[in-house]
Structure formats: structure tokens, C-alpha cells
Design an enzyme around this catalytic site. Structure first.
Site, mmCIF file in Angstrom:
data_model
loop_
_atom_site.group_PDB
_atom_site.id
_atom_site.type_symbol
_atom_site.label_atom_id
_atom_site.label_comp_id
_atom_site.label_asym_id
_atom_site.label_seq_id
_atom_site.Cartn_x
_atom_site.Cartn_y
_atom_site.Cartn_z
ATOM 1 N N HIS A 138 -3.917 -3.386 12.925
ATOM 2 C CA HIS A 138 -4.020 -3.039 11.503
ATOM 3 C C HIS A 138 -4.800 -4.179 10.845
ATOM 4 O O HIS A 138 -4.726 -5.322 11.301
ATOM 5 C CB HIS A 138 -2.586 -2.985 10.964
ATOM 6 N N ASP A 157 3.230 -8.176 15.556
ATOM 7 C CA ASP A 157 3.274 -7.321 14.374
ATOM 8 C C ASP A 157 4.212 -6.157 14.694
ATOM 9 O O ASP A 157 3.843 -5.222 15.403
ATOM 10 C CB ASP A 157 1.867 -6.821 14.048
ATOM 11 N N LYS A 159 8.862 0.501 5.564
ATOM 12 C CA LYS A 159 8.624 1.451 6.654
ATOM 13 C C LYS A 159 9.922 1.756 7.394
ATOM 14 O O LYS A 159 9.940 2.551 8.330
ATOM 15 C CB LYS A 159 7.596 0.881 7.636
ATOM 16 N N GLN A 172 5.403 -1.355 12.887
ATOM 17 C CA GLN A 172 5.608 0.034 13.306
ATOM 18 C C GLN A 172 6.818 0.217 14.214
ATOM 19 O O GLN A 172 7.348 1.319 14.303
ATOM 20 C CB GLN A 172 4.351 0.578 14.010
ATOM 21 N N CYS A 222 -6.085 1.771 7.524
ATOM 22 C CA CYS A 222 -6.237 0.307 7.572
ATOM 23 C C CYS A 222 -6.456 -0.201 8.985
ATOM 24 O O CYS A 222 -5.999 -1.298 9.331
ATOM 25 C CB CYS A 222 -5.045 -0.402 6.945
HETATM 26 C C1 LIG Z 1 0.894 -2.046 12.420
HETATM 27 C C2 LIG Z 1 0.921 -2.437 10.972
HETATM 28 N N1 LIG Z 1 0.756 -3.710 10.621
HETATM 29 C C3 LIG Z 1 0.788 -4.108 9.341
HETATM 30 C C4 LIG Z 1 0.978 -3.216 8.316
HETATM 31 C C5 LIG Z 1 0.974 -3.724 6.902
HETATM 32 O O1 LIG Z 1 2.217 -3.651 6.336
HETATM 33 P P1 LIG Z 1 2.429 -3.959 4.780
HETATM 34 O O2 LIG Z 1 1.406 -3.133 4.074
HETATM 35 O O3 LIG Z 1 3.823 -3.520 4.519
HETATM 36 O O4 LIG Z 1 2.211 -5.409 4.558
HETATM 37 C C6 LIG Z 1 1.164 -1.867 8.632
HETATM 38 C C7 LIG Z 1 1.385 -0.864 7.571
HETATM 39 O O5 LIG Z 1 0.574 -0.265 6.970
HETATM 40 C C8 LIG Z 1 1.118 -1.470 9.986
HETATM 41 O O6 LIG Z 1 1.247 -0.175 10.326
#
Ligand SMILES: Cc1ncc(COP(=O)(O)O)c(C=O)c1O
Lengths: 163, 437
Positions: free
Chosen positions: B149, B226, B252, B229, B392
Site C-alpha cells: 500500500h 504492515d 479496519k 489487512q 492506494c
Molecule cells: C495494507 C494496508 N496498509 C496500510 C493502509 C493504510 O491504513 P490507514 O489509512 O488506516 O493509515 C491500508 C488501508 O488502506 C492497507 O490496506
């Protein structure tokens, strides 16, 4: 008409399937590259001006890009509408189209809307704020390319490497 | 039942009556779509819906216990501090960590930026001698993957640019799984950090964490996971996964927006210089200098989102009562059905593993001849909410040969009927747009 059909009018789908002006032309006076950040859709657009008359005219608009049917149809309709017009009129049409898109489904004065030709059919898009960006992508590129052409800048518009 | 190597599903999927009860805990699920149809929410990988108790807990805190945390000597300040620290303990326990290893952030993105900001400072010489282990020097390597992401990619690009380090990455294969064979070449002796996602939010593929960690350890590199998910869908044991840092977001995993956490191994957090600085994270401040608190406070500058931590603790409580193993079993069944249904539609390509093992229920597709925005609009007109765009994660889309996609993602409250309605609607898309022959 169901809401989906009023968004995807036949006229729009015709333009999306058979886009006008697609394929970049040389030479050109100004080029712009625009991206819709939500989906990564892109358009590269070139304008060629005709400065021989009293008023500069938009002699040719050509473009290339990928996008949804709304964005593709919108550039195609725009090309049909603005090509051959003088730049004041182009700016006027751009302003009207912008107002139509931001009307949130309310529409604008019908006489003005009629000036937009096929592009008037995109009125349904204004009901979907997320899609307005799609319809405006080509118009943003046009505005930018014309500004560059007028400033004598005919350098290729940049896109990051690897795109 | 063995779903795949290493993944043993012992719990029974939810029964129909359990699912009905769960759905009734989520007020939003009973609203109608703009079209008047029952809403089908299949966008939980972007943000999940919340059980009523999350809002109840935040309201109770607001109405009865709100006060400044870690400041003041009045009863409310005490109660608020207790609530905040209890929430920290709940989050820590949920992911197999110690409370002192859990730093509250505003979310996954903020957690990663906290790391890169701190390490940029360490690279400039900030912190004690022990902080040198976070220094990234010119010619060092930062390793990420093509599946990231943007939140776990762009901050590392920035750190590389700021320090003169080079960025390298593990590629994905045609199914969107990491090509672990890249590790040998990519993770060099000069690699300082390997930052990788636990599961792709596009392909749904779950990463072989052990393989990534082993490669990083051999190079003496730090690991950053990370878990945005996976935290909502799997019981996590960060200590067992043996990563150095991990990040995730409440929104999430049935919790509120604006709150998340950075996990860091105790000895590492102890040695790390602060990222953002300001109030609450300092000990002694003179006009020219400041000393900093021990972790986790050192990394929590400014007034914290206390109300949201209370809501998050309630969400975690909800998940714990449900049982992450039951949740996973239910979602695995939904995912298998989703993949089967979608796999049968002509002109639709799944951008990710077609088989449910080692994958989450985020299923992204390319619809031949129809742009994702148009697909999403068509589905929305039938009351079905999915994500369209690049989610993203532009690089993995490019690697899979597309610009954008349409993604349906399931959560514990989704039903088989919903998954079927999505597939039926998806099957009509190409005909509507004249793309089917
Ligand atoms: C794999 C992953 N990493 C990071 C994020 C970013 O999370 P946040 O927008 O809550 O900071 C997301 C969510 O969109 C994600 O799916």
C-alpha cells in the site's frame, strides 16, 4: 429513465466507444498530462493554435489516455465542441461545462446548456460528485495545454518514469 | 480442516442464527441503499462497519469519564488515564505484545511515518549510542515489496531520499504473491530494514512472514510488518511472528477512525529517538533542550485520541468474544464462495490467487472492456458497495497489468447471499456496457 441509464446515456456510450480526436498529433503548440488521483486514469492532450486571424483559434485538439466511459466520452465530446473555436469562446464553454458539472443534478440554464452540444448529455454526472472529476479530466488538460501554448511552451508534459 | 500448509482451521463457521445476531449488532447494516434495496457492504478492506458497543463505549467515556490523560490530579484525569491505559493493554494483548510495546498512533500510515521520521533523525545523529542501529546511511538499502500500500512505500521512498540509501523491492508474481526467490538478491548485507505487508489489500495474498523475517535476520536488518489487512481477520501473535515492528488501524477492525498502533519490540523502542515531538512525551524542558520519556509515551506527542482508544478496546472486546478462529472460518467460507462465483464469470479476471488458501477475502477483479469506475457505478445502482480505483496500491496494479480494479472484500458480518448478489450483478456488467460479445 433509471438513474444508471441517465448517467450512461447512449450518446455518452457512443463517444466512449468511438472517441473523437484520440491519437496524438504533431506538431502542437501546447501539451498537458493530467491524472485522476483516485483511479490513476490519465490523459495526455495536445492543442494546436491558429494565430493567423484577429483572435487565436483552437485549430486542433488531439489526445490519448485511458479511463472510464465518462472520462473518455467527455474528452471526445469536448474535442468536437471546442475545435475551431476562438480561445475566448473555449474559455466560455469551459466555464459553462464546469458549472453544469458542479450543479449536483440541478442542471443550469437550458440555453446555456444547449451551447455545450453533445457534452450537455453529461448532466447526469453532476449527481455523482465522485464522477465529476472523471468528466472534468479532459477539460483540465485542455485549459492547461492552452495556457502553455499561449505562453509559448510546447515542451512535452511530464509523467513520472515507468508510467 | 486444513486449508493449506500451516493454516489449520479448526473452528466451525458461523451458523445462520449467529450471523443474524451479529448483523443486528451493526446498525448501519440495516440501512437501505439509495436505490431502496438492502445495502450490500463489500468494502470492509477499506473501512469496516462498527458494532453498536463501539459507539456506546465512546459515549460512556465522553459522558462520564472524559479528562486529560497523564496530567492533572483530579478524579476525571485518573479515570481517563485508566481507560487509555486499559485500551493499550487490550490492543497489546490482542496481538500478542506487551503494553509497553504498543504506541498509539492515528493509524497505520502515521505509524510508518513515525518510524521513518525517527530513523531519519537517528540517521542525522539524534538519540543515544543505541539509536545508531536505526541510522540509515548513504549506500544502505531499504527493502520493500511491490505489493505495498502507498502507506508502506512512500515514507520509505522519502527516507531513502533523505539519507542517500537505495530502495529495493521484492516483486510479485502473476497471482500477486511475493516472489520470495527475489529475497536472496534483494536483501543484501547493507539492508537496514525490510518493510512488508502481511497481506496485500489488492490480491489478498497473505505473506510468508517467516521467510521474510529469516532473510532480514540473516542480513541483520530490522523488520516492519504492515498488519493493516490481517489484524481484522486473523489472530495475530506478533511475538511469535518475530517481527521487530508492526502497524495496524482500528477502523479496519470494527473500531473507529483516527486511531491505530505501532508495535515495537521493547528493546528497540527503548533505543529509538522520538519522531514527532512536543508536549506529553518529554521529561525536562529548558529553553534550549529537552529530555524524553521512556516508550511508549516518548512516541505519543500531544493530546491523544483517548475517546477513540476506548472505542477500539470495545471493538477488540467484540472480536475476542466472537473468537478470531470462528471469524476466520466464516470469512474463509465466504471467500471460497466469492472466488468460485467470480471465477465462473466470463471476461472477469481475478487479480490475485484464485484459490482461497493463504489469502484473505479481498477479491479484486478486472472486467474486460469495462473500466472499474463504471463497474462500481453499475454495482452501486444495485445497492452493492465495492471499492474501485487503485486502492492506494498503484505498483501492484501495474505489475498485474492494469491501472485500477474493482474490489469486493468481506468481513465477519457478510452473508453468502450478499456474496452471491455481488457475483450476479458483476455477471451483468459487461452486457450493460456492451463489452460482452
Ligand atoms: C495494507 C494496508 N496498509 C496500510 C493502509 C493504510 O491504513 P490507514 O489509512 O488506516 O493509515 C491500508 C488501508 O488502506 C492497507 O490496506
Amino acid at each position: 429513465m433509471n438513474p444508471l441509464d441517465s448517467l450512461y446515456r447512449d450518446l455518452i456510450m457512443d463517444h466512449a466507444r468511438h472517441p473523437q480526436g484520440k491519437g496524438l498529433q504533431d506538431p502542437f503548440d501546447g501539451e498537458s498530462f493530467q491524472v485522476n488521483p483516485t483511479c490513476g486514469d490519465q490523459v495526455r492532450l495536445r492543442v494546436d493554435l491558429d494565430n493567423t486571424g484577429e483572435q487565436p483559434k483552437l485549430a486542433q485538439v488531439s489526445w490519448d489516455g485511458q479511463g472510464c466511459s465518462i472520462s473518455q466520452a467527455s474528452v471526445s465530446m469536448m474535442k468536437d465542441l471546442v475545435e475551431g473555436e476562438d480561445l475566448d469562446q473555449v474559455a466560455h464553454l469551459e466555464e459553462i461545462f464546469g458549472r453544469l458539472m458542479h450543479s449536483r443534478g440541478q442542471g443550469i440554464d437550458p440555453d446555456e446548456a444547449a451551447l455545450l452540444g453533445d457534452a450537455e448529455a453529461l448532466e447526469g454526472t453532476s449527481r455523482y460528485p465522485m464522477r465529476v472529476k472523471c468528466a472534468l479530466l479532459g477539460w483540465m488538460a485542455l485549459k492547461d495545454a492552452v495556457a502553455k501554448a499561449q505562453a509559448g511552451d510546447n515542451s512535452p508534459a511530464g509523467a513520472p518514469e515507468g508510467i | 480442516m486444513t486449508a493449506s500448509s500451516g493454516e489449520v482451521l479448526t473452528a466451525a463457521p458461523l451458523t445462520d442464527s449467529e450471523l443474524v445476531a451479529i448483523r443486528s449488532d451493526f446498525p448501519l447494516l440495516s440501512r437501505r441503499a439509495l436505490t431502496g434495496q438492502p445495502l450490500v457492504y463489500l468494502d470492509s478492506a477499506a473501512t469496516s462497519q462498527r458494532p453498536r458497543i463501539v459507539q456506546d463505549a465512546m459515549r460512556d467515556f465522553t459522558d462520564n469519564h472524559n479528562g486529560a490523560v497523564h496530567r492533572g490530579a483530579h478524579a476525571l484525569a485518573e479515570e481517563a488515564t485508566d481507560a487509555f491505559e486499559q485500551a493499550r493493554a487490550a490492543v497489546a494483548q490482542f496481538v500478542g505484545a506487551g503494553a509497553g510495546e504498543m504506541v498509539f498512533t492515528s493509524g497505520t500510515t502515521a505509524g510508518i511515518n513515525l518510524l521513518t521520521t525517527s530513523w531519519a533523525a537517528a540517521s542525522r545523529g539524534a538519540g543515544s549510542g543505541a539509536a545508531r542501529r536505526f541510522a540509515v546511511l548513504p549506500g544502505d538499502r531499504i527493502v520493500v515489496t511491490q505489493a505495498e500500500h502507498h502507506a508502506n512505500l512512500v515514507p520509505w521512498q522519502q527516507l531513502a531520499a533523505a539519507t542517500g540509501a537505495e530502495l529495493a523491492w521484492v516483486r510479485v508474481d502473476r497471482e500477486g504473491r511475493l516472489r520470495l526467490e527475489d529475497l536472496e538478491d534483494v536483501v543484501t548485507a547493507r539492508t537496514r530494514v525490510v518493510a512488508f505487508t502481511h497481506a496485500s489489500n489488492v490480491s489478498g495474498a497473505v505473506t510468508d512472514v517467516a521467510a521474510m523475517v529469516a532473510a532480514a535476520k540473516e542480513a541483520g536488518a530490522l523488520t516492519v510488518l504492515d498488519a493493516a489487512q490481517t489484524a481484522p481477520h486473523r489472530a495475530l501473535d506478533l511475538a511469535a511472528l518475530d517481527v521487530d515492528f508492526a502497524v495496524f488501524s482500528a477502523h479496519k477492525m470494527l473500531g473507529p477512525t483516527g486511531i491505530g498502533a505501532l508495535y515495537g519490540r521493547a528493546d528497540l523502542l527503548e533505543a529509538m529517538p522520538p519522531g514527532p515531538t512536543g508536549g506529553s512525551m518529554v521529561e525536562i524542558v529548558t529553553m534550549s533542550e529537552a529530555t524524553f520519556q521512556p516508550p511508549p509515551s516518548r512516541f505519543e506527542a500531544g493530546t491523544q485520541a483517548v475517546t477513540q482508544t476506548v472505542g477500539w478496546a470495545a471493538a477488540i472486546d467484540y472480536l475476542t468474544h466472537l473468537g478470531m478462529d470462528r471469524l476466520a472460518a466464516h470469512e474463509a467460507a465466504l471467500t471460497a464462495r466469492l472466488l468460485d462465483n467470480v471465477g465462473e464469470i466470463s471476461g472477469v479476471r481475478i487479480l490475485g490467487p484464485a484459490h482461497p488458501s493463504n489469502r484473505l477475502g479481498a477479491v479484486a477483479v478486472e472486467v474486460d472492456g469495462v473500466h472499474p469506475h463504471d463497474v462500481g457505478q453499475f454495482l452501486d445502482a444495485q445497492g452493492i458497495a465495492v471499492r474501485v480505483g487503485h486502492h492506494c496500491a498503484q505498483p501492484i496494479h501495474r505489475a498485474l497489468g492494469v491501472n485500477a480494479s474493482t474490489r469486493a472484500s468481506v468481513a465477519v458480518y457478510n452473508t453468502t447471499a450478499e456474496v452471491d448478489r455481488f457475483a450476479e450483478a458483476l455477471d451483468q456488467v459487461r452486457a450493460y456496457f456492451g463489452a460482452a460479445l
